[in-house]
Design an enzyme around this catalytic site. Structure first.
Site, PDB file in Angstrom:
ATOM      1  N   CYS A 274      20.989 102.075  28.460  1.00  0.00           N
ATOM      2  CA  CYS A 274      22.019 103.019  29.347  1.00  0.00           C
ATOM      3  C   CYS A 274      23.090 103.484  28.625  1.00  0.00           C
ATOM      4  CB  CYS A 274      22.450 102.310  30.480  1.00  0.00           C
ATOM      5  SG  CYS A 274      23.527 103.266  31.476  1.00  0.00           S
TER       6      CYS A 274
ATOM      7  N   TYR B 258      21.102 114.797  30.852  1.00  0.00           N
ATOM      8  CA  TYR B 258      20.482 114.346  32.078  1.00  0.00           C
ATOM      9  C   TYR B 258      20.411 115.834  33.038  1.00  0.00           C
ATOM     10  CZ  TYR B 258      21.105 109.634  31.230  1.00  0.00           C
ATOM     11  OH  TYR B 258      20.797 108.183  30.801  1.00  0.00           O
TER      12      TYR B 258
END
Length: 328
Positions: free
Chosen positions: A50, A184
């Site tokens: 992440c 994203y």
């Protein structure tokens, strides 16, 4: 708790991805109502995959907060349990050795039994209560850099110098919307229009940063700041994950000469490369669950890119040198 439903709610009617807001945002500090600064009280949960969690771990390492804040590591592979979650399957018994929890969602539900959002990392957890207390990834590194200073190592660099904070905050905001979250917005877009708008914003901003780095070694001059940490974690994942996994395929990072040399400069700096796990990154983005926890599609782990190139000479010291006051 239907985390799948919550994830789908992050897709707007126009097909664009709107990231959920952070639930636990009480700041760290010494003021009334703030989270007290205490060594050993909190555990930072992350996954090496992440980017939001990675930047907190980089700052923790650079500033020497490792003894004050322990670290729990979730697997880059999300569990196949019908919802989006993180699991401590890298640990014995599939449980975090300090908290005794199997899933990150447990500390969220301990803090709020009605919590229905995605359990995200990074998250700071009160160890005794086993409760999430702060998952504000946008401000967490700033807390580490400022109010956690009593626990910094000797001669720790100032990643968030007071005289530059307005400038750093302004650039961080642009990097977040167009680059960090921009990849994203490309990858999770569910309409062509939303995807292309995010794609154009992403590469327009990268072009600006490419130009900015043609005249200075780091984003704010000859020394590393919080802005560099935030940009780095996206750049480190760009060719290995986002280029093909999120369709951000106008240019590879290594085709943008200043950004590529800059990223290698940071990678070869203690705290950056030694916390970067390319295997975890590739497995998460190419083999694991992202937006749809019910997907059973077969997945292939890409063999490339050539990761040895991250250790090649970058020659960035020729741009503007490095300010010894901020040497890492």
């Amino acid at each position: 708790m239907n985390l799948h439903k919550k994830k789908l709610e992050e897709i707007s009617q126009d097909g664009s991805f709107k990231r959920q807001t952070n639930r636990f945002t009480v700041p760290f500090g010494q003021g009334k109502g703030e989270l007290p600064i205490e060594s050993g009280r909190y555990r930072l949960l992350w996954s090496a995959a992440c980017p939001w969690a990675h930047r907190a771990v980089i700052v923790r390492r650079i500033l020497g907060l490792e003894d004050a804040i322990s670290l729990g590591t979730a697997s880059p592979m999300r569990p196949a349990i019908g919802r989006v979650d993180w699991e401590f399957s890298l640990d014995d018994g599939n449980k975090d050795p300090v908290l005794g929890t199997q899933y990150v969602s447990e500390v969220y539900l301990n803090a709020d039994p009605e919590y229905s959002g995605r359990p995200t990392v990074p998250v700071m957890v009160d160890i005794k209560k086993k409760k999430a207390v702060n998952n504000d990834y946008f401000k967490l590194t700033n807390y580490f850099e400022t109010v956690w200073s009593p626990f910094h190592k000797e001669n720790a660099p100032d990643l968030y110098p007071e005289h530059l904070r307005n400038e750093i905050d302004e650039l961080n905001d642009k990097i977040f919307h167009d680059v960090n979250n921009g990849v994203y917005k490309c990858g999770f877009a569910q309409s062509q229009e939303a995807y292309e708008e995010s794609f154009d914003q992403l590469f327009s901003r990268l072009d600006e940063l490419e130009e900015r780095l043609s005249e200075q070694r780091f984003l704010h001059g000859g020394f590393i700041t919080d802005s560099d940490v935030r940009l780095y974690t996206t750049l480190a994942r760009f060719d290995a994950a986002y280029y093909n996994g999120f369709n951000t395929n106008l240019n590879l990072l290594r085709e943008m000469p200043n950004l590529w040399a800059y990223a290698r400069d940071l990678y070869q700096t203690p705290g950056f490369g030694d916390t970067t796990d390319f295997d975890a990154i590739k497995r998460h983005y190419h083999l694991s669950i992202t937006i749809n926890p019910d997907s059973t599609d077969s997945r292939i782990l890409p063999k490339g890119p050539d990761l040895s190139l991250w250790n090649t000479p970058h020659d960035r010291e020729k741009v503007s040198g490095r300010d010894e006051k901020y040497l890492i």
